[in-house]
Design a protein around this motif. Structure first.
Motif, PDB file in Angstrom:
ATOM      1  N   PRO A   1       0.794  -1.237   0.000  1.00  0.00           N
ATOM      2  CA  PRO A   1       0.000   0.000   0.000  1.00  0.00           C
ATOM      3  C   PRO A   1       0.824   1.284   0.000  1.00  0.00           C
ATOM      4  O   PRO A   1       0.289   2.348  -0.328  1.00  0.00           O
ATOM      5  CB  PRO A   1      -0.833  -0.120   1.284  1.00  0.00           C
ATOM      6  N   ASN A   2       2.091   1.212   0.342  1.00  0.00           N
ATOM      7  CA  ASN A   2       2.929   2.419   0.365  1.00  0.00           C
ATOM      8  C   ASN A   2       3.487   2.769  -1.016  1.00  0.00           C
ATOM      9  O   ASN A   2       4.147   3.807  -1.169  1.00  0.00           O
ATOM     10  CB  ASN A   2       4.086   2.247   1.350  1.00  0.00           C
ATOM     11  N   GLN A   3       3.252   1.918  -1.994  1.00  0.00           N
ATOM     12  CA  GLN A   3       3.685   2.186  -3.362  1.00  0.00           C
ATOM     13  C   GLN A   3       2.453   2.344  -4.268  1.00  0.00           C
ATOM     14  O   GLN A   3       1.359   1.889  -3.939  1.00  0.00           O
ATOM     15  CB  GLN A   3       4.570   1.059  -3.901  1.00  0.00           C
ATOM     16  N   ASN A   4       2.684   2.963  -5.408  1.00  0.00           N
ATOM     17  CA  ASN A   4       1.632   3.099  -6.423  1.00  0.00           C
ATOM     18  C   ASN A   4       2.027   2.296  -7.653  1.00  0.00           C
ATOM     19  O   ASN A   4       3.222   2.199  -7.983  1.00  0.00           O
ATOM     20  CB  ASN A   4       1.449   4.571  -6.820  1.00  0.00           C
ATOM     21  N   PHE A   5       1.031   1.760  -8.335  1.00  0.00           N
ATOM     22  CA  PHE A   5       1.298   0.906  -9.491  1.00  0.00           C
ATOM     23  C   PHE A   5       0.397   1.338 -10.646  1.00  0.00           C
ATOM     24  O   PHE A   5      -0.827   1.382 -10.505  1.00  0.00           O
ATOM     25  CB  PHE A   5       1.070  -0.562  -9.128  1.00  0.00           C
ATOM     26  N   VAL A   6       1.021   1.649 -11.765  1.00  0.00           N
ATOM     27  CA  VAL A   6       0.314   2.221 -12.916  1.00  0.00           C
ATOM     28  C   VAL A   6       0.358   1.236 -14.093  1.00  0.00           C
ATOM     29  O   VAL A   6       1.447   0.813 -14.504  1.00  0.00           O
ATOM     30  CB  VAL A   6       0.951   3.560 -13.331  1.00  0.00           C
TER      31      VAL A   6
END
Length: 533
Positions: free
Chosen positions: A126-131
């Motif tokens: 949850p501390n990272q973003n994924f595109v």
């Protein structure tokens, strides 16, 4: 939507290399970085984060925004583009050619796999973003591979002369293709929407790149998909040092050639997907995409009169990096240089050539991404499934080659026992005694015994085959009911997803089919999905 799963190996549609990769065969471990398991992404994130710069992110975001300048962008996609500026944002990428009207159905499964993996990773980290990224293969020049799609068993084709990068092609003649498609559609709400999508994409844009961007954005922007066109001057400027190395040192030729030799040494059945050239770059200008060839210090553009010295071609590279186009060997490197990418999602053929590239990435000090086989799906209706149940045939049986399916069905329903295994076993026992007799008398007699054994076994097999053919003729009506279903679900004796276009299913189910597929596809499950719709 009821589902069933079949291991990829048991479908018989995937190569031994891909099946061994999915089984994590230890012989292949040196050809990839990390296997795509949820827990392995933590190390991949750290490795990529340590090597990807804020300046690269800045250029990437600005380039993407420029590419979207004339497109209505969704809130989800806009948010994802902006997130790419942040150091804790990473991409999951798939790529595909600019096939007319998206081409084979598996294009959708590539996109869904990419979107769903991002969702799964966000839940785990949850501390990272994924595109999710769709990398458009705008620089390809094989027009014949992309100029058609199949609709209800017929090829809908764009006929014209074409040269150079396909993304730059104007859309002349697609009004005629639209008329052909429109004449095959009725006036239902879904048919009207299909016509609108085609018309708006291909009759209201100036080139194939813009048309494909519009179409894919219309279909998937609400899901946050970001579309990237690699044929971009600013993105290519970031790749410039690697292009220079390719021109001067030809590193990829050496590294990929060595990898191919290692793969060949492992298993004679592994097919080498691509072979490197001395220089794995094309030169592109309007209407031209031709190989760059070096000979005795002179760089020539194939099939043209263009040529330069080493210093001259480096000067051209500095002034016009957009004119240097990576081929299938260099395009993955380019992609990973300009994207904060963790994982590439592709089909079996794509993953096969990616497995040849790791040593070149290591030589260039670029992080090699995780490689994930995209979801594969067979869509089947309740009515088709009910017919199969009445015929006592499983969906898995339909993956057999048609002649093998006919044989299995014949043996299954025949009242006559067609299997001569018992007779063959009895014959082999009789010859065992003759072999022992030969040992005790004249050993040279063993050859004659073996010859007679082969002759009699062959005779039994001949009788077995004749009986099988006779029973196939007798049971022809029953067998045809089964093969008719197979022909519909496996057009041309190929996987449905490799042959059919999304439009046939959209016509029946409309846009609702997209969230249904999104809900069912699990990218890390690693099995072929059978989905009842």
């Amino acid at each position: 939507m009821p589902t069933d799963c079949i291991p990829f190996r048991e479908t018989n549609y995937f190569s031994s290399l891909i099946c061994d990769y999915l089984d994590e065969n230890s012989d292949l471990k040196s050809f990839y970085n990390r296997f795509p398991k949820l827990e392995n992404f933590e190390s991949q994130i750290k490795e990529k984060q340590d090597s990807f710069t804020s300046e690269t992110r800045r250029v990437l975001v600005q380039s993407i925004k420029n590419q979207y300048s004339s497109v209505d962008i969704s809130e989800a996609t806009n948010s994802n583009i902006n997130l790419l500026s942040e150091a804790n944002t990473f991409t999951i990428t798939t790529g595909h050619q600019l096939n007319l009207f998206t081409g084979p159905l598996y294009f959708f499964y590539k996109i869904f796999s990419t979107i769903n993996l991002c969702t799964q990773l966000k839940a785990e980290y949850p501390n990272q973003n994924f595109v999710p990224i769709y990398w458009m293969a705008t620089e390809d020049h094989d027009f014949d591979e992309i100029n058609f799609f199949n609709f209800r068993g017929r090829k809908v084709q764009w006929n014209r002369e074409a040269s150079g990068a396909v993304g730059e092609l104007n859309l002349d003649g697609l009004d005629q293709v639209f008329d052909v498609l429109a004449n095959q559609l009725n006036s239902t709400t879904n048919a009207v929407e299909l016509k609108r999508l085609f018309r708006s994409a291909y009759l209201e844009h100036h080139n194939l790149t813009d048309a494909m961007r519009y179409l894919v954005n219309e279909l998937f922007s609400d899901l946050g998909l970001v579309i990237v066109d690699g044929n971009d001057k600013d993105l290519k400027r970031m790749f410039l040092p690697y292009v220079k190395d390719e021109l001067v040192n030809q590193t990829s030729f050496d590294k990929v050639s060595q990898a191919n030799e290692k793969l060949n040494a492992l298993d004679g059945s592994y097919k080498i997907q691509v072979n490197p050239r001395e220089i794995n770059l094309f030169y592109i200008t309007e209407g031209i995409r031709e190989r760059i060839i070096e000979s005795e210090g002179t760089y020539k553009i194939n099939n043209t009169s263009i040529k330069w010295s080493k210093s001259e071609i480096q000067k051209v590279l500095l002034e016009h990096p957009e004119r240097f186009s990576p081929n299938v060997i260099m395009r993955p490197l380019y992609q990973e240089v300009v994207l904060p990418n963790l994982c590439y999602i592709g089909g079996g053929g794509e993953l096969a050539y990616w497995l040849q590239l790791k040593s070149n990435f290591e030589a260039q000090k670029v992080v090699f991404p995780m490689l994930l086989l995209r979801n594969s799906v067979l869509l089947i209706t309740d009515k088709q499934k009910e017919k199969l149940q009445k015929l006592d045939i499983s969906v898995k049986d339909l993956f057999l080659k048609q002649n093998d399916l006919k044989t299995k069905v014949t043996k299954q329903v025949s009242e006559v026992n067609i299997d001569f295994s018992d007779q063959k076993a009895h014959l082999e026992q009789q010859f065992e005694a003759l072999y022992k007799l030969a040992e005790q008398t004249d050993k040279s007699f063993k050859g004659a015994v073996a010859s007679q054994e082969r002759k009699q076994i062959k005779g039994l097999e001949h009788l077995e085959n004749r009986l099988l053919k006779a029973q196939k003729r007798k049971l022809n009506d029953h067998i045809e009911r089964i093969t008719d279903i197979q022909d519909v679900l496996f057009p041309g004796q190929s996987l449905q997803e490799r042959n059919m276009n999304f439009s046939e299913f959209y016509l029946d189910y409309g846009s609702e089919i997209i969230p249904k597929l999104i809900e069912e596809l699990e990218p890390l499950k690693g099995e072929f999905l059978v989905l009842t719709i």
